[in-house]
Write an enzyme that holds these catalytic residues in place. Structure first.
Site, short mmCIF file in Angstrom:
data_model
loop_
_atom_site.label_atom_id
_atom_site.label_comp_id
_atom_site.label_asym_id
_atom_site.label_seq_id
_atom_site.Cartn_x
_atom_site.Cartn_y
_atom_site.Cartn_z
N TYR A 74 0.84 -1.20 0.00
CA TYR A 74 0.00 0.00 0.00
C TYR A 74 0.87 1.25 0.00
CZ TYR A 74 -3.79 3.21 0.81
OH TYR A 74 -4.69 4.23 0.64
N PHE A 126 -7.72 21.75 -24.37
CA PHE A 126 -7.99 20.32 -24.44
C PHE A 126 -9.20 20.04 -23.54
CE2 PHE A 126 -7.84 15.87 -23.38
CZ PHE A 126 -7.95 15.38 -24.66
N THR A 127 -10.00 19.07 -23.95
CA THR A 127 -11.31 18.84 -23.33
C THR A 127 -11.25 18.71 -21.80
OG1 THR A 127 -11.01 16.50 -23.80
CG2 THR A 127 -12.28 17.76 -25.41
N ASP A 217 1.48 20.44 -20.39
CA ASP A 217 0.77 19.19 -20.64
C ASP A 217 1.70 18.35 -21.52
OD1 ASP A 217 -0.68 17.08 -21.62
OD2 ASP A 217 -2.55 18.20 -21.79
N LYS A 260 -0.25 7.79 -23.31
CA LYS A 260 0.11 8.10 -24.70
C LYS A 260 1.61 7.86 -24.89
CE LYS A 260 -3.90 10.53 -24.20
NZ LYS A 260 -4.70 10.53 -22.97
N ARG A 384 -13.37 15.36 -33.40
CA ARG A 384 -12.68 16.42 -32.68
C ARG A 384 -13.17 17.75 -33.27
NH1 ARG A 384 -9.93 14.44 -28.03
NH2 ARG A 384 -12.14 14.69 -27.72
N PHE A 450 -18.85 14.43 -25.66
CA PHE A 450 -18.44 13.56 -26.77
C PHE A 450 -18.35 12.09 -26.37
CE2 PHE A 450 -14.01 13.06 -25.41
CZ PHE A 450 -13.85 14.15 -24.55
N1 PM9 Z 1 -6.51 12.39 -24.48
C1 PM9 Z 1 -7.26 11.37 -26.47
O1 PM9 Z 1 -7.85 10.45 -27.02
C2 PM9 Z 1 -8.12 10.50 -24.24
C3 PM9 Z 1 -9.57 10.60 -24.52
S1 PM9 Z 1 -10.24 12.20 -24.81
C4 PM9 Z 1 -10.27 12.88 -23.22
O2 PM9 Z 1 -6.62 12.23 -27.10
C5 PM9 Z 1 -4.07 15.66 -23.44
C6 PM9 Z 1 -3.30 16.45 -24.42
C7 PM9 Z 1 -4.76 14.52 -23.81
C8 PM9 Z 1 -5.50 13.78 -22.85
C9 PM9 Z 1 -6.29 12.67 -23.21
C10 PM9 Z 1 -5.48 14.25 -21.51
C11 PM9 Z 1 -6.24 13.54 -20.45
C12 PM9 Z 1 -4.80 15.37 -21.19
N2 PM9 Z 1 -4.10 16.05 -22.14
O3 PM9 Z 1 -7.23 10.61 -20.73
O4 PM9 Z 1 -7.14 11.50 -18.42
O5 PM9 Z 1 -4.70 14.13 -25.08
O6 PM9 Z 1 -5.27 10.14 -19.25
O7 PM9 Z 1 -5.59 12.38 -20.12
C13 PM9 Z 1 -7.28 11.45 -25.02
P1 PM9 Z 1 -6.37 11.07 -19.59
#
Ligand code: PM9
Length: 460
Positions: A74, A126-127, A217, A260, A384, A450
């Site tokens: 843990y 970004f979303t 980011d 990613k 997008r 989305f």
């Molecule tokens: N990006 C993408 O498909 C995951 C699904 S859409 C929310 O591009 C950036 C630049 C991203 C991103 C996720 C996140 C969030 C932050 N910044 O999905 O929470 O491209 O790990 O990261 C998606 P998490």
């Protein structure tokens, strides 16, 4: 049609995952059941999955071996200390808070740094990032160069910040209203477009003048580094690892979706150089994610991440990764499909406004195109455009200039033959584009619509 590719991937296959091939009738049924939203399809009904590059990479044998070294204590797992060491060495940030994924880090950081009424300038929204900024009372302001909003413009660094736009904002609101500038490397919503080292260096000088932080980011920082290496003369002979470290050193902290660049199926982190922010984050993480030495992750996930980070900054890896994206882009261009130029780092972004010019943005051209591509071939892509942009806190729709369909390439997963099949499917749909009608939204969730919205086809 044959486009020469004079290099190959720096890996070979040891295990394969079998794919299901579907009939047009099965795809029609699946798309109807999914309310014409590719997020709501079952992945079993997908042939080639280009929904996202997030968490969809193939891990290496070293990463899988690392999974077996998971220390599932843990508190104080040795994998955390390994990850901490690799993050410091690769990215240079001092303090690390693991999180379950990128948005976990965004949540914690936004809660710590943003106050009601603050302004957060950034190189395109970004979303999830913007939503977390808004949920704590902040307002995002776009300061990316105008070229980034034009799919045809071939500026080599469409992720650059317009420093005049930033300085105007600072003068208008005062530096005390700007807790940080939010800088993404490989700007996702612009088409995976890089920021140059020259621009980032100038931004650092400007933000230093007003004592404003830069929060990075860094989700796709290694991909950005590749474009710097290829396009900025001074970096031609530097390695990706050197460039990545230099980028990070120009910023004060970062949020990372390790799903990613870092080649893992789950994980993320917040990294920061400021002790006080770290202390607060270390406290908040126990509320939202888990203890500060695991942040919602298993020990094995942290180990796979540490190894993935090391692999992600290898020159051969990045060359092959972006080379595959470029190959698909060239195939699409061969069929005259309108795509965002220059070709970006993590996918091909088709300009849906130009592909389907007869469909108004309020009838969701990119969402419509995603459905058409799936119906044609079982290839799953992601909207997008206006659906992803969502609504302002006031309730009005954001109307983004870019209405794009993203063909996102998972890392180390698909072959060149898959790329050909994808481009051919896009070409078939392009041939009958004039007959395609738009859609209406019949269900809209409140946040990040989305993911779960549902649609109906017009006049079907
Ligand atoms: N990006 C993408 O498909 C995951 C699904 S859409 C929310 O591009 C950036 C630049 C991203 C991103 C996720 C996140 C969030 C932050 N910044 O999905 O929470 O491209 O790990 O990261 C998606 P998490």
């Amino acid at each position: 049609m044959y486009i020469k590719r004079s290099w190959a991937e720096p890996y070979k296959m040891k295990m394969v995952e079998l794919l299901k091939m579907t009939t047009p009738k099965q795809r029609k049924k699946a798309m109807e059941a999914a309310g014409y939203n590719t997020f709501l399809l079952r992945s079993e009904d997908v042939y080639i999955d280009l929904l996202t590059d997030s968490g969809t990479s193939a891990m290496s044998d070293h990463q899988w071996a690392g999974m077996m070294l998971g220390d599932e204590a843990y508190a104080g797992s040795r994998n955390f200390y390994h990850l901490e060491e690799i993050v410091k060495k690769t990215y240079g940030y001092q303090y690390l808070i693991p999180t379950h994924q990128g948005r976990g880090a965004e949540n914690i950081l936004s809660k710590i740094l943003i106050k009601e009424g603050d302004i957060i300038p950034g190189n395109m929204y970004f979303t999830t990032t913007r939503l977390h900024q808004e949920l704590v009372g902040g307002k995002f302001e776009d300061i990316i160069i105008d070229e980034a909003h034009d799919p045809e413009n071939e500026h080599p660094f469409k992720g650059n910040v317009d420093l005049n736009k930033l300085e105007r904002l600072i003068h208008k609101h005062g530096p005390e209203k700007i807790p940080y500038v939010s800088i993404a490397t490989s700007v996702n919503m612009a088409g995976g477009q890089p920021i140059s080292m020259e621009n980032l260096t100038a931004l650092r000088a400007l933000t230093n003048k007003y004592s404003i932080r830069i929060i990075h980011d860094m989700t796709r920082v290694a991909e950005n580094a590749y474009f710097i290496q290829q396009r900025e003369k001074a970096y031609k002979n530097k390695t990706i690892a050197q460039i990545v470290l230099e980028i990070c050193k120009l910023t004060d902290g970062a949020t990372m979706s390790a799903k990613k660049d870092a080649l893992v199926n789950i994980g993320g982190f917040l990294a920061i150089n400021d002790w006080e922010v770290f202390e607060e984050a270390r406290n908040l993480v126990v509320v939202y994610e888990g203890l500060h030495t695991y942040g919602g992750l298993a020990g094995r996930d942290m180990e796979a991440m540490a190894i993935g980070i090391r692999e992600s900054v290898q020159d051969n890896h990045i060359k092959a990764r972006i080379g595959q994206v470029e190959y698909l882009g060239q195939q699409m261009q061969f069929f005259n499909i309108p795509i965002v130029k220059p070709i970006g780092g993590h996918g091909i972004f088709v300009n849906a406004s130009k592909f389907l010019p007869h469909i108004p943005q309020t009838n969701f051209p990119a969402q419509t195109l995603a459905a058409e591509i799936y119906l044609d071939s079982g290839v799953r892509t992601m909207e997008r455009g206006i659906v992803s942009a969502g609504r302002k806190p006031s309730g009005e729709n954001y109307l983004p200039k870019l209405e794009l369909l993203r063909f996102t390439i998972p890392r180390r997963v698909y072959t060149q033959a898959h790329m050909d099949v994808i481009a051919e499917s896009a070409a078939r749909v392009y041939e009958h584009r004039k007959k395609i009608k738009g859609m209406t939204m019949v269900y809209e969730p409140k946040y990040l619509r989305f993911f779960q919205a549902r649609f109906d086809r017009l006049n079907s």
